[in-house]
Design a protein around this motif. Structure first.
Motif, PDB file in Angstrom:
ATOM      1  N   LEU A 111       0.290   0.313  -4.787  1.00 17.34           N
ATOM      2  CA  LEU A 111      -0.884   0.205  -5.655  1.00 17.34           C
ATOM      3  C   LEU A 111      -0.534   0.464  -7.112  1.00 17.34           C
ATOM      4  O   LEU A 111      -1.071  -0.181  -8.010  1.00 17.34           O
ATOM      5  CB  LEU A 111      -1.968   1.182  -5.193  1.00 17.34           C
ATOM      6  CG  LEU A 111      -2.625   0.848  -3.853  1.00 17.34           C
ATOM      7  CD1 LEU A 111      -3.510   2.007  -3.390  1.00 17.34           C
ATOM      8  CD2 LEU A 111      -3.427  -0.440  -3.927  1.00 17.34           C
ATOM      9  N   THR A 112       0.368   1.387  -7.351  1.00 10.70           N
ATOM     10  CA  THR A 112       0.733   1.671  -8.748  1.00 10.70           C
ATOM     11  C   THR A 112       1.652   0.601  -9.322  1.00 10.70           C
ATOM     12  O   THR A 112       1.870   0.563 -10.533  1.00 10.70           O
ATOM     13  CB  THR A 112       1.400   3.057  -8.879  1.00 10.70           C
ATOM     14  OG1 THR A 112       2.528   3.120  -8.014  1.00 10.70           O
ATOM     15  CG2 THR A 112       0.422   4.164  -8.519  1.00 10.70           C
ATOM     16  N   ALA A 113       2.170  -0.285  -8.487  1.00  7.65           N
ATOM     17  CA  ALA A 113       3.038  -1.371  -8.962  1.00  7.65           C
ATOM     18  C   ALA A 113       2.290  -2.693  -9.132  1.00  7.65           C
ATOM     19  O   ALA A 113       2.872  -3.685  -9.575  1.00  7.65           O
ATOM     20  CB  ALA A 113       4.196  -1.575  -7.984  1.00  7.65           C
ATOM     21  N   LEU A 114       0.992  -2.726  -8.801  1.00  5.76           N
ATOM     22  CA  LEU A 114       0.221  -3.968  -8.896  1.00  5.76           C
ATOM     23  C   LEU A 114       0.032  -4.396 -10.345  1.00  5.76           C
ATOM     24  O   LEU A 114      -0.002  -3.571 -11.256  1.00  5.76           O
ATOM     25  CB  LEU A 114      -1.161  -3.774  -8.260  1.00  5.76           C
ATOM     26  CG  LEU A 114      -1.228  -3.669  -6.746  1.00  5.76           C
ATOM     27  CD1 LEU A 114      -2.643  -3.275  -6.328  1.00  5.76           C
ATOM     28  CD2 LEU A 114      -0.832  -4.985  -6.090  1.00  5.76           C
ATOM     29  N   ASP A 115      -0.131  -5.709 -10.540  1.00  8.61           N
ATOM     30  CA  ASP A 115      -0.564  -6.207 -11.842  1.00  8.61           C
ATOM     31  C   ASP A 115      -1.479  -7.406 -11.614  1.00  8.61           C
ATOM     32  O   ASP A 115      -1.661  -7.870 -10.505  1.00  8.61           O
ATOM     33  CB  ASP A 115       0.625  -6.557 -12.754  1.00  8.61           C
ATOM     34  CG  ASP A 115       1.503  -7.644 -12.171  1.00  8.61           C
ATOM     35  OD1 ASP A 115       1.109  -8.294 -11.198  1.00  8.61           O
ATOM     36  OD2 ASP A 115       2.612  -7.853 -12.698  1.00  8.61           O
ATOM     37  N   GLY A 116      -2.111  -7.867 -12.695  1.00  3.39           N
ATOM     38  CA  GLY A 116      -3.041  -8.987 -12.566  1.00  3.39           C
ATOM     39  C   GLY A 116      -4.469  -8.505 -12.372  1.00  3.39           C
ATOM     40  O   GLY A 116      -4.789  -7.340 -12.586  1.00  3.39           O
ATOM     41  N   ALA A 141      -3.844   1.035 -10.841  1.00  7.40           N
ATOM     42  CA  ALA A 141      -2.536   1.691 -10.879  1.00  7.40           C
ATOM     43  C   ALA A 141      -2.614   3.034 -11.598  1.00  7.40           C
ATOM     44  O   ALA A 141      -2.069   4.043 -11.123  1.00  7.40           O
ATOM     45  CB  ALA A 141      -1.513   0.781 -11.552  1.00  7.40           C
ATOM     46  N   LEU A 142      -3.311   3.074 -12.729  1.00  6.04           N
ATOM     47  CA  LEU A 142      -3.427   4.327 -13.485  1.00  6.04           C
ATOM     48  C   LEU A 142      -4.211   5.380 -12.711  1.00  6.04           C
ATOM     49  O   LEU A 142      -3.845   6.557 -12.689  1.00  6.04           O
ATOM     50  CB  LEU A 142      -4.100   4.058 -14.836  1.00  6.04           C
ATOM     51  CG  LEU A 142      -3.260   3.307 -15.863  1.00  6.04           C
ATOM     52  CD1 LEU A 142      -4.129   2.876 -17.044  1.00  6.04           C
ATOM     53  CD2 LEU A 142      -2.103   4.167 -16.348  1.00  6.04           C
ATOM     54  N   GLY A 143      -5.294   4.958 -12.073  1.00  2.00           N
ATOM     55  CA  GLY A 143      -6.109   5.894 -11.319  1.00  2.00           C
ATOM     56  C   GLY A 143      -5.370   6.465 -10.125  1.00  2.00           C
ATOM     57  O   GLY A 143      -5.422   7.672  -9.865  1.00  2.00           O
ATOM     58  N   VAL A 144      -4.687   5.612  -9.384  1.00  5.41           N
ATOM     59  CA  VAL A 144      -3.940   6.072  -8.211  1.00  5.41           C
ATOM     60  C   VAL A 144      -2.790   6.981  -8.645  1.00  5.41           C
ATOM     61  O   VAL A 144      -2.521   8.000  -8.004  1.00  5.41           O
ATOM     62  CB  VAL A 144      -3.436   4.880  -7.373  1.00  5.41           C
ATOM     63  CG1 VAL A 144      -2.473   5.335  -6.281  1.00  5.41           C
ATOM     64  CG2 VAL A 144      -4.618   4.134  -6.761  1.00  5.41           C
ATOM     65  N   ALA A 145      -2.119   6.641  -9.744  1.00  6.95           N
ATOM     66  CA  ALA A 145      -1.031   7.491 -10.241  1.00  6.95           C
ATOM     67  C   ALA A 145      -1.548   8.882 -10.606  1.00  6.95           C
ATOM     68  O   ALA A 145      -0.911   9.895 -10.292  1.00  6.95           O
ATOM     69  CB  ALA A 145      -0.355   6.834 -11.439  1.00  6.95           C
ATOM     70  N   ALA A 146      -2.722   8.934 -11.243  1.00  4.48           N
ATOM     71  CA  ALA A 146      -3.296  10.236 -11.608  1.00  4.48           C
ATOM     72  C   ALA A 146      -3.656  11.037 -10.361  1.00  4.48           C
ATOM     73  O   ALA A 146      -3.398  12.242 -10.282  1.00  4.48           O
ATOM     74  CB  ALA A 146      -4.531  10.032 -12.486  1.00  4.48           C
ATOM     75  N   ALA A 147      -4.240  10.363  -9.372  1.00  5.80           N
ATOM     76  CA  ALA A 147      -4.613  11.044  -8.133  1.00  5.80           C
ATOM     77  C   ALA A 147      -3.374  11.553  -7.389  1.00  5.80           C
ATOM     78  O   ALA A 147      -3.354  12.678  -6.870  1.00  5.80           O
ATOM     79  CB  ALA A 147      -5.418  10.102  -7.243  1.00  5.80           C
ATOM     80  N   HIS A 148      -2.345  10.723  -7.355  1.00 10.86           N
ATOM     81  CA  HIS A 148      -1.092  11.111  -6.698  1.00 10.86           C
ATOM     82  C   HIS A 148      -0.487  12.333  -7.391  1.00 10.86           C
ATOM     83  O   HIS A 148      -0.065  13.294  -6.736  1.00 10.86           O
ATOM     84  CB  HIS A 148      -0.118   9.934  -6.722  1.00 10.86           C
ATOM     85  CG  HIS A 148       1.120  10.164  -5.937  1.00 10.86           C
ATOM     86  ND1 HIS A 148       2.284   9.471  -6.172  1.00 10.86           N
ATOM     87  CD2 HIS A 148       1.418  11.028  -4.929  1.00 10.86           C
ATOM     88  CE1 HIS A 148       3.217   9.891  -5.340  1.00 10.86           C
ATOM     89  NE2 HIS A 148       2.720  10.832  -4.578  1.00 10.86           N
TER      90      HIS A 148
END
Length: 195
Positions: free
Chosen positions: A152-157, A89-96
């Protein structure tokens, strides 16, 4: 001079390298464990850094090697030790936020994935999603188009993007090269395969 035809698919494509795991099953900081004369994580990180991604992000924990020196924008995993989905989630948020139109997600503890496989994934990517398959298992490296960023940024677990890859097209990889180093015996196998 125009780029080689095999590199055109990298336009707008960001790399997200997940390097923030806890190494719980390894019994110590595995990403800096020596493999073939260098830290485990550097095998994947260096191979991927040589490819013409539009941007490179690494989600790192406290025991990751220096990936900024390879040109990665490093994102600290918060909280430390969080599950893989948080890293993703953190990686995709940064890329976005950086303007990526798609992301390739790779794992720092998969040292044997060859550059040719990553190029095959990029060449076969239709803008939606595509993954690796090895021994009948769907896994990273995998690509996701921007339509998947919110999910993807909303996933957890601890399952990462696996749920988003169900039914996705795949590119096969030799199971030996898909080795994911989780335990000391996996590192020993990787060392033997490198030799």
């Amino acid at each position: 001079m125009s780029p080689p035809a095999t590199d055109t698919g990298f336009a707008g494509l960001a790399l997200v390298l997940l390097a923030g795991g806890q190494s719980a099953r390894f019994g110590g900081p595995k990403l800096v464990a020596p493999l073939g004369g260098k830290a485990l994580a550097l095998h994947a990180a260096e191979m991927l850094a040589a490819l013409p991604f539009a941007a490179r992000y690494a989600v790192i924990g406290p025991n990751a090697p220096d990936l900024a020196a390879l040109g990665y924008s490093c994102v600290a995993l918060t909280p430390p030790g969080a599950a893989q989905a948080r890293s993703l989630a953190l990686g995709v948020a940064a890329a976005h936020a950086g303007g990526a139109q798609a992301v390739l997600v790779a794992l720092a503890d998969m040292p044997l994935v060859p550059e040719a496989h990553v190029r095959s994934l990029v060449e076969a990517f239709d803008g939606d999603r595509i993954a690796t398959t090895a021994g009948g298992v769907t896994m990273p490296p995998a690509l996701f188009g921007a339509a998947h960023f919110a999910a993807l940024t909303a996933l957890d677990g601890d399952h990462g993007g696996a749920v988003r890859l169900k039914g996705a097209p795949t590119v096969p990889l030799d199971p030996l090269l898909a080795l994911d180093v989780d335990r000391p015996e996996d590192l020993a196998r990787a060392e033997a395969l490198l030799r």
